[in-house]
Design a protein around this motif. Sequence first.
Motif, PDB file in Angstrom:
ATOM      1  N   UNK A 132      -6.892   2.868  -3.374  1.00  0.00           N
ATOM      2  CA  UNK A 132      -8.411   3.141  -2.786  1.00  0.00           C
ATOM      3  C   UNK A 132      -9.306   2.234  -3.497  1.00  0.00           C
ATOM      4  N   UNK A 133      -9.551   2.137  -4.949  1.00  0.00           N
ATOM      5  CA  UNK A 133     -10.435   1.641  -5.801  1.00  0.00           C
ATOM      6  C   UNK A 133     -10.064   0.218  -6.167  1.00  0.00           C
ATOM      7  N   UNK A 134      -8.801  -0.092  -6.081  1.00  0.00           N
ATOM      8  CA  UNK A 134      -8.202  -1.372  -6.378  1.00  0.00           C
ATOM      9  C   UNK A 134      -8.615  -2.175  -5.226  1.00  0.00           C
ATOM     10  N   UNK A 135      -8.381  -1.722  -4.171  1.00  0.00           N
ATOM     11  CA  UNK A 135      -8.707  -2.568  -2.805  1.00  0.00           C
ATOM     12  C   UNK A 135     -10.118  -2.759  -2.875  1.00  0.00           C
ATOM     13  N   UNK A 136     -10.913  -1.721  -3.023  1.00  0.00           N
ATOM     14  CA  UNK A 136     -12.400  -1.945  -2.861  1.00  0.00           C
ATOM     15  C   UNK A 136     -12.963  -2.985  -3.951  1.00  0.00           C
ATOM     16  N   UNK A 137     -12.333  -2.979  -5.146  1.00  0.00           N
ATOM     17  CA  UNK A 137     -12.895  -3.935  -6.339  1.00  0.00           C
ATOM     18  C   UNK A 137     -12.102  -5.214  -6.316  1.00  0.00           C
TER      19      UNK A 137
END
Length: 303
Positions: free
Chosen positions: A152-157
């Motif tokens: 989730x956070x890899x995609x968002x960042x």
Amino acid sequence: MMLKKVYDFSALETALTDISGELEETFDALLPVPDGGDAKVVEAMRYALFAGGKRLRPFLVRATADLFGVSRTSSLRAGAALECIHTYSLVHDDLPAMDDDDLRRGKPTVHKAFDEATAILAGDALLTFAFEILADESTHADPRVRAALVSLIARASGHHGMVGGQMLDLDAEDKTLGEQEIIRLQQMKTGALIVSSVEAGAVLGKASPHARHALVAYARAVGLAFQIADDLLDHTASEAEMGKATGKDADAGKETLLSLWGEDRAREQARILTEQALGYLEEFGDKAELLRDVAQFAIHRRR
């Protein structure tokens, strides 16, 4: 004459102060300065992390995770990871090749306090440190939850979110953008990390798809309202009030929703977004009161 409503943000301010103190204790424990030649980059990382700020993203993780009874240790560690990513983005945004800023939160930017190469490395290290925190079993006992957080956070960042939005922003100078193009840029550059902060709390709590969808919709509305408020503050507030240079988008010829809509419509759209955000929280009842405060704070803050 209609009286303007006065909002009481004391509970929110207390919660933000509390999590800020807990974050600093966490970073102090997780990131000691080593002996040897690598000490300088860690000192730069700590300089950026301890520079203050609203700590909004860690707060959103905790406030959302609390809806589902998640342990405070889990939400604090996930919030710390998101704060590392947010801080890395600020360090890199301030570089001469990007926004070329000398001040951040009223202090010299990292490349001014140290040097440009150290600032680049500190940003790189903060990004990777975030995923080290997320992947550790101390963040959550269930490896599937940890893997979901990392994804989730890899995609968002990355290029789907914050980095892609920054690229669009750099490419926007002296270009005429339409309303939807500006909204997409802002949803990627700023909104993606705000949305992932709220969604991370839902992931930690193994929320139902329905609850998770409602929280993501809330976060998208709040994220865009925050960006409109940032544009308004950049237009109306002083450098001393903001702790950084103001008016840079206008000086660079960048289109914003404010420049497209004008001040009155921008304020009205931010109000509408806030009302939408509040609507998405109805099913959570009183447990979501602090998340409601965030939505109101987005458009009533002064810096």
